[in-house]
Design an enzyme around this catalytic site. Structure first.
Site, short mmCIF file in Angstrom:
data_model
loop_
_atom_site.label_atom_id
_atom_site.label_comp_id
_atom_site.label_asym_id
_atom_site.label_seq_id
_atom_site.Cartn_x
_atom_site.Cartn_y
_atom_site.Cartn_z
CG ASP A 20 -1.27 0.54 -3.68
OD1 ASP A 20 -0.38 1.33 -3.29
OD2 ASP A 20 -2.37 0.42 -3.10
CG HIS A 21 -1.78 4.06 -5.05
ND1 HIS A 21 -1.70 4.84 -3.93
CD2 HIS A 21 -2.66 3.06 -4.75
CE1 HIS A 21 -2.51 4.35 -2.99
NE2 HIS A 21 -3.10 3.26 -3.47
CB THR A 31 -5.79 -0.22 -4.08
OG1 THR A 31 -5.39 0.74 -3.12
CG2 THR A 31 -5.10 -1.53 -3.80
CG HIS A 70 -4.69 3.74 3.07
ND1 HIS A 70 -5.28 4.98 3.23
CD2 HIS A 70 -5.17 3.24 1.90
CE1 HIS A 70 -6.07 5.21 2.20
NE2 HIS A 70 -6.02 4.18 1.38
CD GLU A 113 -2.70 1.47 0.21
OE1 GLU A 113 -3.35 0.53 -0.27
OE2 GLU A 113 -2.73 2.63 -0.25
C1 GP9 Z 1 -9.04 -0.34 0.29
C2 GP9 Z 1 -7.58 -0.33 0.04
C3 GP9 Z 1 -7.05 1.05 -0.04
O1 GP9 Z 1 -9.59 -1.59 0.32
O2 GP9 Z 1 -7.29 -1.06 -1.09
O3 GP9 Z 1 -7.54 1.66 -1.13
P1 GP9 Z 1 -6.89 2.95 -1.78
O4 GP9 Z 1 -7.45 4.13 -1.08
O5 GP9 Z 1 -5.41 2.88 -1.58
O6 GP9 Z 1 -7.25 2.85 -3.20
MN MN Z 2 -3.80 1.72 -2.15
#
Ligand code: GP9
Ligand code: MN
Length: 631
Positions: free
Chosen positions: A476-477, A302, A417, A260
């Site tokens: 992921d980003h 994500t 996150h 994340e």
């Molecule tokens: C939510 C998690 C986070 O289930 O994948 O999402 P994001 O805000 O990073 O897209």
């Molecule tokens: Mn994410």
């Protein structure tokens, strides 16, 4: 004032009473019969007002001057709304989710539900319909008492317009408040639970219909003839295979880990004199590491990264493709591997309807989805968005044990996150010391994530699963947005420019095949390239597919990657916001230098969007796979 009287004055007509009763009963169901997590006073307020706008609109639209019609229309409207509410309640009791159009058409869902209605229904549910019966009886009695029904104050057009205006105004206030809690709610969708909580069941259901119809319309206009030029475009780009690498991990389990919000700038870097990611840094020495790997996500964050990785297609320019096009035909990695005997599972300890995953994962061909409800989540084991990564891994072990090998297991971590909260006892590195708390904390959660991964690897080794698995670990980003540039400049010691912004979209990619030697792969690449890379490593080459990415080990691959906003990166240049910059210094150069790539970048995104909007993969012949390609 007359309008107000006209619209609301006649209580005995049941207009206001109907509005208030539908509103309040819906609120009670929302608040007390669904388990929505209401976390702030503002959320309480939003939830309370959310059914009101629709209630007003509904009864305003159906109101008639004729006594009998008025009674019938009102009862039918109320029955319809209550029916929608009740259907959602039954559906929720069974699936712990809300109704969305695609599931209405998945007959197995409703036959499951149909068979269990008796167990799901509660005798007290009948109270949901009591107001309709009582109001109808009262209206009939009062109608019967009137000598001259036609003397009823007519409901003028003006009054109807006034009612609609009031409903719209309340809706705007409702959405405005929701946007304070969740900006971009309607454009990005996020989560059905969130929509239900912020829009109420009726507005949510209408939103869902609009969203899904939009997709259906675009799909309806697409033709199979659109496929040929796209296929020839994707076949033009070299889909080479590196003979030495093809099948290197054949028959192994595939373990994919989505880190994340993890960006590359933390790799092999320090904070307060301490390594931020010691485990990943060590692992890199025994893996293929891609320092020029870019995240290519859009609004679906994500979920977009998952979409890119599984399909080698881009997410959409707006919205989350996981929501808008969850019913398309895809040739996703889990489905492909499933045909070769892999069992696939996702581990992610969030609400299963977030990013519409519970629906989309079925479409992508996953066998299992272990979500929030499959984990033991307690306050001590949670932080920020939920279950801490160490428990996600730990609690997944028993499920992993039950998967048939070879398996494809995907982990989506959560602790790192935004807003990067962590308890002090979990801190491995301490916070950095700028004025920016978010930025300072980021290092602590990244470091925690790194350590949790280390524990996971140890567990896999103990279980004997490590050697038999291929690991693909990627960010992921980005996690640090441009709202934190001052702190970022201070940390990196470099000014924040559009060039730097693009370079900060690099996320780590580590491909680890136990026993291999480490190698740094400089190729410019993105998430779009993972599907062919992974499949080739597992010894699968898919014919009859549309993939926009290229195997990262292919000798003939071009150093080129496109971001969702149209920016692109080559071995020498970066193009963004209409300007061309030369690497590695980032000095602006004549935009002619980037010119030759610009149409390619545009075409790449447009063609992928065309595939998704038109659901064009449905026109492809079923894919065949060639397991014996020798390059
Ligand atoms: C939510 C998690 C986070 O289930 O994948 O999402 P994001 O805000 O990073 O897209
Ligand atoms: Mn994410």
């Amino acid at each position: 004032m007359k309008d107000v009287k006209g619209a609301f004055g006649k209580f005995q007509n049941g207009y206001m009473t109907s509005i208030i009763l539908l509103w309040l009963k819906t609120y009670v169901v929302l608040r007390f019969l669904f388990e929505l997590s209401v976390e702030s006073l503002l959320e309480e307020v939003i939830l309370f007002i959310s059914p009101l706008s629709f209630s007003i609109l509904l009864f305003t639209l159906v109101r008639s001057d004729k006594f009998i019609k008025n009674i019938i229309y009102k009862a039918l409207a109320n029955l319809l709304a209550t029916g929608v509410l009740y259907a959602n309640l039954l559906y929720y009791r069974f699936f712990n989710d809300f109704i969305t159009l695609p599931v209405v058409f998945q007959t197995n869902n409703f036959s499951d539900l149909g068979g269990s209605t008796a167990t799901l229904a509660n005798p007290f549910d009948v109270f949901l319909f009591v107001d309709i019966i009582v109001l109808t009886i009262v209206s009939i009695v009062s109608a019967a008492r009137k000598r001259e029904p036609k003397a009823e104050v007519p409901f003028k057009h003006r009054s109807r317009r006034f009612g609609i205006l009031i409903a719209l105004s309340i809706f705007v206030v409702n959405v405005g408040l929701a946007y304070i809690e969740r900006p971009e709610l309607l454009t990005r969708t996020f989560d059905r639970e969130m929509l239900m909580k912020y829009l109420g069941p009726y507005n949510y259901q209408m939103y869902d219909v609009v969203l899904q119809s939009n997709t259906k319309v675009k799909r309806a206009f697409a033709e199979s003839s659109e496929l040929a030029p796209i296929r020839s475009y994707t076949e033009e780009t070299p889909h080479g295979i590196n003979a030495k690498m093809f099948g290197k991990a054949k028959g192994k389990n595939l373990i994919l880990i989505s880190l994340e919000s993890t960006q590359s700038f933390v790799i092999n870097n320090k904070v307060n004199g301490k390594e931020i990611t010691p485990f990943l840094n060590d692992l890199i020495d025994k893996s293929y590491y891609f320092p020029n790997f870019y995240q290519q996500t859009g609004q679906g964050k994500t979920s977009d990264s998952e979409f890119l990785v599984e399909n080698s297609l881009y997410g959409l320019p707006s919205g989350a493709v996981f929501f808008t096009n969850s019913q398309n035909e895809y040739n996703a990695t889990p489905e492909i591997l499933g045909k070769s005997g892999y069992e696939s599972a996702v581990f992610h300890a969030n609400n299963k309807s977030f990013w519409n995953r519970n629906i989309m994962y079925q479409t992508l061909g996953y066998d299992r989805y272990f979500s929030q409800e499959d984990f033991n989540i307690t306050p001590e084991k949670s932080i920020g968005w939920g279950l801490k990564d160490e428990y996600l891994y730990k609690q997944s072990m028993k499920y992993l044990d039950n998967l048939k090998e070879p398996f494809y297991a995907k982990y989506i971590t959560l602790t790192n996150h935004f807003p990067f909260s962590l308890e002090e006892e979990d801190e491995i590195v301490s916070e950095w010391d700028s004025n920016d708390g978010v930025f300072n904390r980021y290092f602590t959660t990244v470091s925690y994530e790194d350590n949790a991964l280390k524990q996971y690897f140890n567990r896999l080794k103990e279980k004997g699963l490590y050697k038999d698995s291929l690991f693909v670990i990627y960010g992921d980003h980005n996690g640090i947005s441009d709202n934190h540039t001052e702190a970022m400049e201070k940390y990196l010691g470099k000014p924040h420019t559009p060039y730097r912004h693009i370079q900060l979209q690099r996320v780590p990619l580590i491909i680890h095949n136990p026993g291999q030697k480490g190698k740094v792969m400089e190729t410019v690449s993105g998430q779009i390239d993972l599907k062919p890379t992974i499949l080739h490593l597992l010894g699968k080459h898919i014919e009859n597919d549309i993939q926009f990415g290229t195997d990262l080990f292919a000798k003939e691959r071009k150093d080129f990657t496109v971001l969702r906003d149209g920016s692109f990166i080559t071995d020498k240049y970066i193009y963004t916001e209409g300007k061309c910059y030369r690497k590695p210094k980032g000095n602006e150069v004549d935009s002619k230098q980037c010119q030759e790539w610009k149409p390619i970048a545009e075409e790449e995104l447009n063609k992928s969007d065309q595939v998704v909007y038109g659901d064009l993969l449905r026109f492809l012949q079923p894919y065949s796979s060639n397991d014996n390609v020798d390059g």
